[in-house]
Design a protein around this motif. Sequence first.
Motif, mmCIF file in Angstrom:
data_model
loop_
_atom_site.group_PDB
_atom_site.id
_atom_site.type_symbol
_atom_site.label_atom_id
_atom_site.label_comp_id
_atom_site.label_asym_id
_atom_site.label_seq_id
_atom_site.Cartn_x
_atom_site.Cartn_y
_atom_site.Cartn_z
ATOM 1 N N ARG A 8 -21.702 -11.117 -31.389
ATOM 2 C CA ARG A 8 -20.708 -10.349 -32.129
ATOM 3 C C ARG A 8 -20.023 -11.189 -33.193
ATOM 4 O O ARG A 8 -19.900 -12.393 -33.074
ATOM 5 N N VAL A 9 -19.555 -10.509 -34.220
ATOM 6 C CA VAL A 9 -18.824 -11.155 -35.306
ATOM 7 C C VAL A 9 -17.447 -10.498 -35.407
ATOM 8 O O VAL A 9 -17.193 -9.456 -34.810
ATOM 9 N N ALA A 10 -16.548 -11.116 -36.186
ATOM 10 C CA ALA A 10 -15.199 -10.574 -36.343
ATOM 11 C C ALA A 10 -15.245 -9.209 -37.018
ATOM 12 O O ALA A 10 -16.083 -8.954 -37.876
ATOM 13 N N GLY A 11 -14.343 -8.349 -36.651
ATOM 14 C CA GLY A 11 -14.284 -7.011 -37.215
ATOM 15 C C GLY A 11 -14.459 -5.988 -36.117
ATOM 16 O O GLY A 11 -14.514 -6.323 -34.937
ATOM 17 N N HIS A 12 -14.548 -4.714 -36.500
ATOM 18 C CA HIS A 12 -14.721 -3.665 -35.499
ATOM 19 C C HIS A 12 -16.152 -3.146 -35.538
ATOM 20 O O HIS A 12 -16.721 -2.957 -36.605
ATOM 21 N N SER A 13 -16.711 -2.906 -34.355
ATOM 22 C CA SER A 13 -18.103 -2.460 -34.238
ATOM 23 C C SER A 13 -18.168 -0.955 -34.005
ATOM 24 O O SER A 13 -17.319 -0.377 -33.324
ATOM 25 N N TYR A 14 -19.233 -0.354 -34.544
ATOM 26 C CA TYR A 14 -19.471 1.073 -34.418
ATOM 27 C C TYR A 14 -20.919 1.306 -34.018
ATOM 28 O O TYR A 14 -21.821 0.620 -34.496
ATOM 29 N N PHE A 15 -21.130 2.320 -33.168
ATOM 30 C CA PHE A 15 -22.470 2.758 -32.785
ATOM 31 C C PHE A 15 -22.807 4.000 -33.601
ATOM 32 O O PHE A 15 -21.968 4.899 -33.738
ATOM 33 N N PHE A 16 -24.037 4.044 -34.123
ATOM 34 C CA PHE A 16 -24.460 5.162 -34.964
ATOM 35 C C PHE A 16 -25.789 5.739 -34.504
ATOM 36 O O PHE A 16 -26.644 5.009 -34.005
ATOM 37 N N THR A 17 -25.934 7.015 -34.754
ATOM 38 C CA THR A 17 -27.226 7.687 -34.710
ATOM 39 C C THR A 17 -27.350 8.457 -36.016
ATOM 40 O O THR A 17 -26.456 9.248 -36.357
ATOM 41 N N VAL A 18 -28.416 8.203 -36.763
ATOM 42 C CA VAL A 18 -28.707 8.953 -37.983
ATOM 43 C C VAL A 18 -30.075 9.600 -37.798
ATOM 44 O O VAL A 18 -30.975 9.010 -37.198
ATOM 45 N N ARG A 19 -30.192 10.824 -38.282
ATOM 46 C CA ARG A 19 -31.423 11.597 -38.072
ATOM 47 C C ARG A 19 -31.959 12.144 -39.389
ATOM 48 O O ARG A 19 -31.189 12.502 -40.283
ATOM 49 N N LEU A 20 -33.276 12.223 -39.446
ATOM 50 C CA LEU A 20 -33.911 12.913 -40.554
ATOM 51 C C LEU A 20 -33.739 14.414 -40.357
ATOM 52 O O LEU A 20 -33.580 14.883 -39.227
ATOM 53 N N TRP A 77 -23.266 4.356 -44.970
ATOM 54 C CA TRP A 77 -24.400 5.216 -44.617
ATOM 55 C C TRP A 77 -24.830 6.070 -45.805
ATOM 56 O O TRP A 77 -26.027 6.312 -45.997
ATOM 57 N N ARG A 78 -23.882 6.517 -46.607
ATOM 58 C CA ARG A 78 -24.242 7.269 -47.806
ATOM 59 C C ARG A 78 -25.127 6.416 -48.709
ATOM 60 O O ARG A 78 -26.158 6.875 -49.204
ATOM 61 N N ALA A 79 -24.767 5.140 -48.878
ATOM 62 C CA ALA A 79 -25.568 4.243 -49.717
ATOM 63 C C ALA A 79 -26.970 4.045 -49.137
ATOM 64 O O ALA A 79 -27.961 4.029 -49.876
ATOM 65 N N VAL A 80 -27.066 3.894 -47.815
ATOM 66 C CA VAL A 80 -28.375 3.721 -47.171
ATOM 67 C C VAL A 80 -29.224 4.976 -47.392
ATOM 68 O O VAL A 80 -30.395 4.888 -47.795
ATOM 69 N N LYS A 81 -28.644 6.130 -47.133
ATOM 70 C CA LYS A 81 -29.396 7.383 -47.258
ATOM 71 C C LYS A 81 -29.851 7.627 -48.691
ATOM 72 O O LYS A 81 -30.990 8.043 -48.929
ATOM 73 N N ARG A 95 -39.539 15.432 -56.662
ATOM 74 C CA ARG A 95 -38.481 15.588 -57.661
ATOM 75 C C ARG A 95 -37.110 15.191 -57.146
ATOM 76 O O ARG A 95 -36.123 15.336 -57.835
ATOM 77 N N GLY A 96 -37.028 14.735 -55.923
ATOM 78 C CA GLY A 96 -35.738 14.346 -55.380
ATOM 79 C C GLY A 96 -34.937 15.510 -54.832
ATOM 80 O O GLY A 96 -33.782 15.357 -54.485
ATOM 81 N N THR A 97 -35.550 16.700 -54.775
ATOM 82 C CA THR A 97 -34.831 17.861 -54.260
ATOM 83 C C THR A 97 -35.028 18.023 -52.757
ATOM 84 O O THR A 97 -34.339 18.812 -52.126
ATOM 85 N N GLU A 98 -35.961 17.303 -52.203
ATOM 86 C CA GLU A 98 -36.220 17.383 -50.769
ATOM 87 C C GLU A 98 -35.040 16.789 -50.001
ATOM 88 O O GLU A 98 -34.549 15.714 -50.327
ATOM 89 N N ILE A 99 -34.571 17.510 -48.996
ATOM 90 C CA ILE A 99 -33.484 17.005 -48.160
ATOM 91 C C ILE A 99 -34.108 16.210 -47.028
ATOM 92 O O ILE A 99 -34.822 16.756 -46.190
ATOM 93 N N ILE A 100 -33.865 14.919 -47.016
ATOM 94 C CA ILE A 100 -34.500 14.024 -46.060
ATOM 95 C C ILE A 100 -33.638 13.810 -44.830
ATOM 96 O O ILE A 100 -34.142 13.758 -43.713
ATOM 97 N N TRP A 101 -32.332 13.698 -45.007
ATOM 98 C CA TRP A 101 -31.416 13.344 -43.916
ATOM 99 C C TRP A 101 -30.604 14.529 -43.448
ATOM 100 O O TRP A 101 -30.220 15.378 -44.251
#
Length: 153
Positions: A8-20, A77-81, A95-101
Amino acid sequence: MNDYRANRVAGHSYFFTVRLSERGSTLLTDHIAAFGEAIRQARGRKPFHVDAWVALPDHAHAIWTLPPGDDDCAARWRAVKIAFSKSLSKSRATRGTEIIWEPHYQQHPVGDDYVRLVDYIHHNPLRHGLCGRPQEWQWSSVHRFIAAGMLAG
């Protein structure tokens, strides 16, 4: 019990689940390099530490630790997506219109359940029937934990 707290490092930790958006898709593992690059780009803009992670074909789990006083998980997460989606649009000539996430993701602060969540992340491919042992799944931080001596190989 494994002593992951040394990681672990300094700061606060978060658990995530992201789905397609498409269940059963294999985009994440088919384009794992693009997913990794999207995370690297996001970390370059707004730093965070990736404590543990796993990428499955249609979703990912992670524990991130943000710098002290920073809780802006959404921008990261917005930047990653966005970066991942743009990479796919280029590689698949869409064309970038496909919704991936899926538009939302699951998030909760990590407290005393840190060890349990790291184990959950590393064992998730087994629960989905993708491998027989955590170390058989190549898209996971389990290998970093084994190399650091925090897990037996």
